[in-house]
Scaffold this motif. Structure first.
Motif, mmCIF file in Angstrom:
data_model
loop_
_atom_site.group_PDB
_atom_site.id
_atom_site.type_symbol
_atom_site.label_atom_id
_atom_site.label_comp_id
_atom_site.label_asym_id
_atom_site.label_seq_id
_atom_site.Cartn_x
_atom_site.Cartn_y
_atom_site.Cartn_z
ATOM 1 N N SER A 526 3.363 -42.401 -40.016
ATOM 2 C CA SER A 526 4.168 -43.511 -40.519
ATOM 3 C C SER A 526 5.415 -43.603 -39.643
ATOM 4 C CB SER A 526 4.548 -43.309 -41.981
ATOM 5 O OG SER A 526 5.074 -44.496 -42.543
ATOM 6 N N SER A 528 9.464 -45.237 -39.048
ATOM 7 C CA SER A 528 10.671 -45.833 -39.595
ATOM 8 C C SER A 528 11.387 -46.615 -38.504
ATOM 9 C CB SER A 528 11.606 -44.757 -40.156
ATOM 10 O OG SER A 528 12.886 -45.301 -40.432
ATOM 11 N N PHE A 535 6.765 -40.213 -38.135
ATOM 12 C CA PHE A 535 6.474 -39.097 -39.030
ATOM 13 C C PHE A 535 4.993 -38.742 -38.917
ATOM 14 C CE2 PHE A 535 10.216 -41.172 -40.676
ATOM 15 C CZ PHE A 535 11.048 -40.110 -40.973
ATOM 16 N N VAL A 575 6.565 -44.141 -45.150
ATOM 17 C CA VAL A 575 8.015 -44.250 -45.073
ATOM 18 C C VAL A 575 8.417 -45.625 -45.600
ATOM 19 C CG1 VAL A 575 10.027 -44.255 -43.573
ATOM 20 C CG2 VAL A 575 8.152 -42.696 -43.121
ATOM 21 N N ASP A 577 11.541 -47.851 -45.765
ATOM 22 C CA ASP A 577 12.858 -47.878 -45.117
ATOM 23 C C ASP A 577 13.985 -48.329 -46.035
ATOM 24 O OD1 ASP A 577 12.885 -46.792 -42.579
ATOM 25 O OD2 ASP A 577 12.055 -48.564 -41.630
ATOM 26 N N SER A 583 15.796 -45.366 -49.521
ATOM 27 C CA SER A 583 14.665 -45.090 -48.641
ATOM 28 C C SER A 583 13.951 -43.825 -49.106
ATOM 29 C CB SER A 583 15.131 -44.925 -47.192
ATOM 30 O OG SER A 583 15.625 -46.145 -46.684
ATOM 31 N N ILE A 585 10.344 -41.041 -48.291
ATOM 32 C CA ILE A 585 9.149 -40.626 -47.562
ATOM 33 C C ILE A 585 8.144 -40.190 -48.619
ATOM 34 C CG2 ILE A 585 8.149 -39.103 -45.830
ATOM 35 C CD1 ILE A 585 10.946 -38.670 -44.698
ATOM 36 N N TYR A 624 7.486 -37.340 -53.348
ATOM 37 C CA TYR A 624 8.221 -37.982 -52.251
ATOM 38 C C TYR A 624 9.412 -37.133 -51.835
ATOM 39 C CZ TYR A 624 11.610 -39.438 -55.865
ATOM 40 O OH TYR A 624 12.542 -39.449 -56.881
ATOM 41 N N LEU A 628 16.702 -39.446 -47.963
ATOM 42 C CA LEU A 628 16.649 -40.170 -46.690
ATOM 43 C C LEU A 628 17.619 -41.348 -46.757
ATOM 44 C CD1 LEU A 628 14.826 -40.132 -44.048
ATOM 45 C CD2 LEU A 628 13.590 -42.014 -45.125
#
Length: 731
Positions: A526, A528, A535, A575, A577, A583, A585, A624, A628
């Motif tokens: 993924s 960002s 990632f 991800v 954003d 945000s 993950i 998750y 972030l």
């Protein structure tokens, strides 16, 4: 000179050679908030590999995000792992990972006599977290979000025997509450997605969120229709449909499965499913849509697989389009290899056209003639799932059916490369026009054919069993192998290794056979756009613990940011954003404790802890990484930039106006302007000021600044607030 009067509207000749009509008031008394520093760099500070049984038996992160601003201030954002639920948990009365039949009832595991229990998956995979406009808020008072999650398979039944592929898979739709102040996510309700309209769901692996806010799921490991026709027992097709329909007499059709499935969610939190037959039939790891909302890239999992691309007729509509397959033209063998890509058109079709072939009951023998040796008119190929050399000829008039029901075999007959191995996740970097594809194990069919027995040997790269993540350059104006234009500005033109693992000659103390400080067997990917970070999640049999990694595409720094329990796979990577200012993950884990490579006596200690943490290895986990920073949070945390004085030592709130060309010349700054109504850009050293005539909003090194007076023109000269100018020159 100071200007405190109104200027009448009229055409004036500005100093840079353009004309502009300007209506504005040049004086203002409002105070200006101080300018803020811009983000200079974002860096993930990685965590050490787990040590000891306790750490090796859990999922956790010890990583953080380090943000450096333009004034060299550093802010650190610690990351934490949050569990949403285990696959064995009941959310609102529904067990998350339970398998259901065509009537929506739980499928029972009867492997232990007189003790039937619901069949529950330990293998959550793909996540799509998104917000549906108009959805009713939850009782917890936060923002209502939707989460679609795959449950790929059940590792073993209640009797401890393998259940892979025998029990129909499932997806769930969870309503989450997003706390408006903290961003914390909590599951509120969960229900299973109904696949009865498309004959059930076959082994869903990874997936993605489409640009139009739908979930694109997958069906991997296509059953061999040739083998099924010869002997139904050679595939999972019949046991699958018999279990799904609870009918032991039912016969299946391998051509009914292994497509991309699209799940749409409405404002009442109801889901609908559409199977996209026109995207081709193969071992779909996932589908990822390019920024144009019509070009689609795929992972094709297995050995002797292919790189496919689909271009839809219409943006945001995958019901009809053109399918292509790539030919690898190698330019290097090192670090995963590199190549130019040629694209071969397989055909154009709609979902309805291909489904008509399926409903007609076409078999492998309806599509192809076969030979047991090389013969005139027959093409020699080797592809998944057969893995054997085959000699095939398409029957007259069956080209379209072959292209979309037997995409890999047909593409190989046209010259596409069928030598990729364990092709997994795909993601896109929109700004740089790059795609990334994970090849979990770069070996076998990707190595040079030293025996000379394969039909083709396009790929001849150096073996890296720990795998490689590749970068693909996306370009416009490409033509297929026949010379016809491809209707996409996002066609992969080149492919080269970007991040690769390192194989070890002998295992280390934890049993690792690949270097523990590098990625081993990449799977989920993924990207960002905000953090400029790729990632990478692992599905490794070469690491004792599988990790999630962050790779900065600018600095090339690789950082370990999550560790899963030994024997577990890191899945569900997405991800997000910026969702209401927060945000995330998304990151799951499946089958903890499975096929462990940890040596004794450490293995026993780790397994004991895993059993305690994950319901005796019957539970996977959906969760998750929190902490972030979003773009909004990065701006909020940005420090104020102090005023250092400047010309005449005026305050940054001084609304008097100066002739900016004269002052820029004194300060050694450069000015550029490309025409009326275009931004004016002033550059001094590494600092940049951007403003527009008639607007009281400017940017200074990327940070928004409210001006104390409106920039304008007087007798052809551009006027700018002196206080802000002094602030800029003093930086």
């Amino acid at each position: 000179m100071r200007y405190k009067r109104k200027i009448n509207k009229k055409w004036l000749a500005p100093i840079l050679g353009f004309t502009l009509a300007f209506p504005s008031v040049l004086s203002a008394q409002a105070a200006v908030p101080p300018a803020h520093a811009s983000v200079k760099s974002v860096e993930f500070v990685g965590m050490a590999a787990p040590t000891g049984a306790e750490q090796m038996a859990k999922v956790y992160t010890g990583a953080s995000v380090k943000v450096t601003y333009s004034d060299n201030t550093v802010k650190t954002f610690p990351l934490t792992y949050k569990t949403l639920y285990k696959s064995t948990d009941s959310i609102g009365g529904t067990v998350a990972g339970v398998s259901i039949d065509a009537k929506g009832k739980p499928i029972m595991d009867t492997s232990v006599p007189n003790n039937p229990v619901p069949a529950v998956s330990d293998s959550p995979d793909s996540n799509s977290l998104f917000q549906v406009p108009g959805m009713t808020p939850t009782d917890l008072g936060g923002n209502p979000l939707s989460l679609v999650t795959h449950y790929e398979y059940i590792t073993s039944n209640n009797a401890g025997k393998s259940a892979y592929g025998l029990v129909p898979a499932s997806m769930s739709l969870t309503t989450l509450d997003q706390n408006k102040q903290t961003g914390e996510l909590k599951p509120v309700t969960l229900k299973k997605v109904d696949f009865s309209g498309v004959d059930g769901l076959w082994i869903p692996c990874n997936g993605s969120l489409s640009p139009w806010n739908t979930h694109l799921g997958s069906e991997e490991y296509d059953a061999d229709a040739r083998a099924y026709e010869a002997d139904h027992k050679q595939t999972y097709v019949d046991p699958f449909v018999q279990t799904y329909y609870q009918d032991t007499t039912k016969k299946g059709n391998p051509y009914a499965y292994n497509y991309i499935v699209e799940v749409s969610v409405d404002s009442k939190n109801n889901s609908t499913v559409q199977k996209h037959y026109s995207l081709g039939r193969f071992s779909h790891e996932l589908a990822k849509v390019a920024p144009d909302s019509k070009t689609v890239y795929f992972g094709d999992d297995g050995g002797n697989t292919m790189l496919f691309m689909y271009v839809a007729d219409q943006a945001k509509d995958l019901s009809a389009g053109t399918l292509y397959a790539a030919k690898w033209v190698q330019t290097s063998a090192a670090n995963g290899g590199s190549a130019n890509l040629q694209w071969i058109k397989l055909g154009h079709a709609s979902d309805n056209e291909v489904k008509a072939f399926v409903d007609k009951g076409l078999k492998f023998s309806d599509l192809f003639e076969t030979s047991d040796k090389a013969a005139d008119g027959f093409k020699t190929i080797k592809t998944y799932p057969s893995g054997k050399v085959e000699y095939l000829k398409v029957k007259p008039g069956m080209e379209k059916a072959a292209a979309f029901l037997e995409s890999r075999r047909y593409a190989a007959m046209l010259g596409a490369t069928s030598e990729f191995n364990k092709m997994e996740g795909v993601t896109v970097n929109a700004k740089d026009k790059k795609a990334y594809i994970a090849m979990s194990y770069v070996e076998k069919s990707m190595e040079k054919d030293k025996k000379g027995t394969d039909p083709t040997d396009d790929i001849q790269v150096d073996k890296i069993s720990a795998g490689v993540t590749y970068e693909l350059a996306l370009t416009d104006g490409q033509k297929d192998q026949s010379g016809d234009s491809i209707n996409s500005a996002y066609v992969p033109q080149t492919m080269q290794g970007l991040v690769w693992g390192e194989d070890l000659a002998t295992p280390d103390a934890k049993g690792n056979t690949a270097a523990d400080d590098k990625v081993a067997n990449p799977d989920n990917l993924s990207y960002s756009e905000t953090l400029r970070t790729l990632f990478i999640g692992e599905d490794s049999g070469k690491h004792a613990n599988n990790y999630l990694w962050a790779y900065n595409v600018d600095t090339h720094q690789l950082s370990r940011i999550l560790s899963t329990p030994a024997g577990a796979e890191a899945t569900g990577l997405q991800v997000v954003d910026d969702l209401n200012g927060f945000s995330y993950i998304m990151s799951n884990l499946q089958h903890p404790g499975d096929e462990m490579i940890v040596p004794e006596p450490l293995k026993t200690d780790v397994l004991n802890s895993i059993n305690q943490n994950f319901d005796n290895r019957k539970a996977g986990m959906v969760g998750y990484i929190a902490g972030l920073p979003s773009a909004k949070q990065l701006e909020k945390e940005a420090p104020a930039v102090p005023v250092k004085g400047g010309n005449n030592h005026q305050s940054s709130t001084d609304s008097s106006l100066i002739v900016i060309k004269d002052e820029a010349k004194k300060a050694g700054a450069a000015i550029s302007w490309k025409g009326p109504k275009k931004p004016i850009v002033v550059t001094k050293g590494s600092h940049k000021l951007v403003f527009t005539l008639g607007s009281k909003t400017a940017t200074m090194d990327g940070a928004k600044v409210q001006l104390p007076a409106t920039p304008g023109q007087v007798k052809g000269k551009i006027m700018f607030p002196s206080g802000t100018w002094n602030h800029f020159i003093g930086m």
